[in-house]
Design an enzyme around this catalytic site. Structure first.
Site, PDB file in Angstrom:
ATOM      1  CB  CYS A   1     -19.413  18.836  49.906  1.00 55.52           C
ATOM      2  SG  CYS A   1     -18.468  20.074  49.060  1.00 55.52           S
TER       3      CYS A   1
ATOM      4  CB  SER B   1     -16.571  31.504  52.837  1.00 57.16           C
ATOM      5  OG  SER B   1     -16.265  30.235  53.362  1.00 57.16           O
TER       6      SER B   1
ATOM      7  CB  CYS C   1     -21.986  21.692  49.286  1.00 56.89           C
ATOM      8  SG  CYS C   1     -20.865  23.100  49.114  1.00 56.89           S
ATOM      9  CG  ASP C   2     -21.085  26.004  52.436  1.00 60.18           C
ATOM     10  OD1 ASP C   2     -20.601  24.943  52.848  1.00 60.18           O
ATOM     11  OD2 ASP C   2     -20.419  27.043  52.312  1.00 60.18           O
ATOM     12  CE  LYS C   3     -24.804  29.671  50.580  1.00 58.12           C
ATOM     13  NZ  LYS C   3     -23.432  29.146  50.677  1.00 58.12           N
TER      14      LYS C   3
ATOM     15  CD  GLU D   1     -20.104  31.694  50.785  1.00 56.69           C
ATOM     16  OE1 GLU D   1     -21.017  31.174  51.437  1.00 56.69           O
ATOM     17  OE2 GLU D   1     -19.029  31.117  50.504  1.00 56.69           O
TER      18      GLU D   1
ATOM     19  CG  ASP E   1     -20.887  27.959  48.609  1.00 53.99           C
ATOM     20  OD1 ASP E   1     -21.659  27.656  47.691  1.00 53.99           O
ATOM     21  OD2 ASP E   1     -21.258  28.515  49.653  1.00 53.99           O
TER      22      ASP E   1
ATOM     23  CB  CYS F   1     -15.169  23.020  54.009  1.00 59.92           C
ATOM     24  SG  CYS F   1     -15.123  23.312  52.227  1.00 59.92           S
TER      25      CYS F   1
END
Length: 577
Positions: free
Chosen positions: A59, A480, A132-134, A454, A91, A204
């Site tokens: 990511c 997630s 990435c996510d956060k 998650e 994650d 992702c």
């Protein structure tokens, strides 16, 4: 817009005057000369170019290269870029063990570190690049907190892998663990899948949390059109990054700031985009947190109202069949937004980083009839959004569930209670969870976990074991964006503060109705009160360090799990120092 490399900015009102102007700043300028900067570069606006580059996961691996293109754009339009990096917790690697407790905490650390770097060095504008996510909501939180002219850039999605003739993502690998445990995959097949699933750099591939928040960035107006759609490996990303560097200088010249862009209306636009794409339940945390930074009340109830009125029109994984690359090939996020706008589901008068309103920016976008990734609003996949906010005796403050792709939206069954995810995962893998059970994982909330983990490893194992349609999972933790099935997260109040989820016993009947927006436990108020009086707080294992510190200040999930008073408590905004 035409570039003007000779433009002169008035530094008398810019933060960088504190470190570049006047004889008393000679020591500061000496440091700049040490880095090879010229007098002209020192006198130009200083633009922070923040990335979450690291070697932790695909990511983030492409972000350093993209930052160089951003810097080129800043330089071309009269600014001096100053690159810096911050952390991420990825994650996919943190998942399924104690490392996941660091994930949501990292959102606050990223936002705080960007704020502190900008404040300490008095930068005048910001381009934030995240993968990435956060890191996506964290960058946006920092932008509205600082309120200097800013543009968000997504690093782009990974390309899909191929396994047994089908496109696959990291979700297939998590579910493959369950299939392996059930004897459906051999050791060799699982190895082949894990080697094939992630063929490039990028985040992702499904409409998981990263791509959900990337969609949010364009919908809310903080990202340039198409910049959040192009996959990470595409060379076209360099042009998008350079354009962002150029455009942040235009925002600085025009005085357009993030809080001119992030308003109640644009937050509603963002929530609509999440619902329309069947996006991640984590948006129910991140949108309130972004709103909180600029003093706007926009909690999970507000998010839920938008979800309820928005149709689900993008057939994306995990509820659907397509990945982010397919969305890009279908015309990208602007096509989705234009379809919503044309049907009265977005506020077109919201300002964006283009310097134009959302409606103006989307004026020339055309729907493509040669694709079936994005549906017409008048013929949606479902008439209401892919996510639902629930309330009831088990979740008085609320909970959230992704219903995208689910045929049955009601469930009832006996509770199987676990006080941590590891115990639940082990029970699933060993066949101790049966069809009809409601798996309850508690003491995983933001305060009690701490960190609000998650549960993808457990939910994927449930699917891999063939129980995806016959088991529900309820937690005060999170899921997630890759999670699918009847999985309810963010249950509040959380167990650690005495919420009803902490009072459950094995066998208690739980009733979930996502159509009516209810989640209840079949216990009388008197019985719940009796159990509440007997309940005692639990002591978690994090009694020092960053995760302990987070637990001392974090608020409830329905308000975004934030850790400071936010915009309403401000006595000054950084941009105006």
């Amino acid at each position: 817009m035409p570039l003007d490399g000779k433009r002169r900015f008035d530094k008398s009102k810019l933060p960088s005057r504190h470190v570049t102007v006047g004889p008393e700043r000679a020591p500061h300028r000496a440091f700049y000369y040490a880095m090879g900067m010229t007098d002209e570069e020192i006198l130009q606006p200083l633009v922070g170019v923040a990335t979450c580059w690291n070697e932790a996961a695909p990511c983030n691996i492409t972000l350093a290269r993209q930052a160089q293109a951003v810097k080129k754009g800043v330089k071309a339009n009269g600014g001096t870029p100053r690159e810096f990096t911050t952390i991420t917790v990825t994650d996919g690697i943190a998942m399924g063990h104690q490392g996941m407790k660091a994930s949501l905490v990292s959102r606050e650390v990223i936002a705080d570190s960007v704020e502190l770097t900008m404040r300490g060095h008095c930068y005048d504008a910001l381009v934030g690049v995240a993968g990435c996510d956060k890191s996506l909501p964290a960058m946006m939180m920092a932008m509205v907190r600082l309120n200097v002219p800013s543009i968000f850039l997504y690093g782009g999605s990974i390309l899909p892998g191929r396994f047994k003739g089908k496109d696959v993502t990291i979700l297939n690998v998590f579910e493959g663990v369950g299939k392996h445990a059930a004897g459906e995959y051999s050791d060799a097949e699982l190895k082949e899948l894990e080697c094939a699933a992630c063929p490039s750099g990028g985040s992702c591939g499904g409409q998981f949390t990263a791509n959900t928040m990337a969609t949010v960035a364009e919908a809310i107006g903080l990202a340039l059109p198409y910049s959040c759609s192009a996959p990470a490996p595409y060379e076209s990303r360099d042009a998008l990054c350079e354009a962002a560097g150029q455009q942040v200088m235009e925002l600085l010249a025009k005085g357009i700031r993030p809080r001119d862009i992030v308003t109640r209306k644009s937050l509603e636009n963002a929530a609509a985009a999440v619902a329309a794409t069947g996006g991640s339940t984590n948006a129910g945390l991140h949108l309130p947190a972004i709103a909180h930074e600029c003093g706007i009340k926009f909690d999970m109830d507000d998010v839920g109202k938008v979800f309820k009125r928005t149709p689900y029109i993008a057939d994306l994984q995990p509820g659907g069949k397509y990945v982010a690359k397919d969305m890009f090939d279908a015309g990208g996020i602007p096509v989705l937004l234009k379809e919503l706008l044309d049907n009265g589901l977005l506020h077109g008068d919201c300002m964006t980083v283009t310097g134009r309103t959302l409606a103006e920016s989307l004026k020339n976008v055309r729907f493509r009839d040669d694709q079936d990734v994005i549906y017409r609003v008048k013929k949606p996949i479902t008439k209401t959004g892919g996510l639902v906010v629930l309330k009831g005796t088990l979740a008085p403050e609320g909970a959230i569930v992704k219903v995208a792709g689910m045929a049955n939206q009601t469930f009832s069954g006996p509770a199987r209670c676990f006080d941590c995810e590891e115990d639940a995962f082990e029970a699933v893998i060993k066949g101790k969870v049966k069809a009809g059970d409601v798996v309850v994982i508690r003491y995983e909330g933001a305060r009690g976990g701490p960190g609000m983990r998650e549960m993808l490893s457990t939910t994927s194992a449930i699917y891999g074991k063939g129980l995806g349609e016959s088991v529900a999972l309820v937690t005060d933790g999170r899921f997630s964006g890759a999670t699918r099935g009847f999985c309810i997260g963010h249950v509040g109040p959380e167990a650690a503060v005495g919420g009803p989820i902490g009072l459950l016993k094995n066998g208690d009947k739980i009733v979930i109705d996502a159509v009516k927006g209810r989640i209840d436990v079949d216990l009388s108020p008197a019985e719940l009160e009796r159990r509440r009086k007997a309940w005692k707080p639990r002591r978690h294992d994090y009694q020092s360090g960053a995760i302990w510190k987070y637990a001392q200040t974090v608020g409830p999930a329905h308000k975004g799990a934030v850790t400071h008073p936010g915009g309403k408590a401000e006595t000054h905004v950084y941009a105006e120092i």
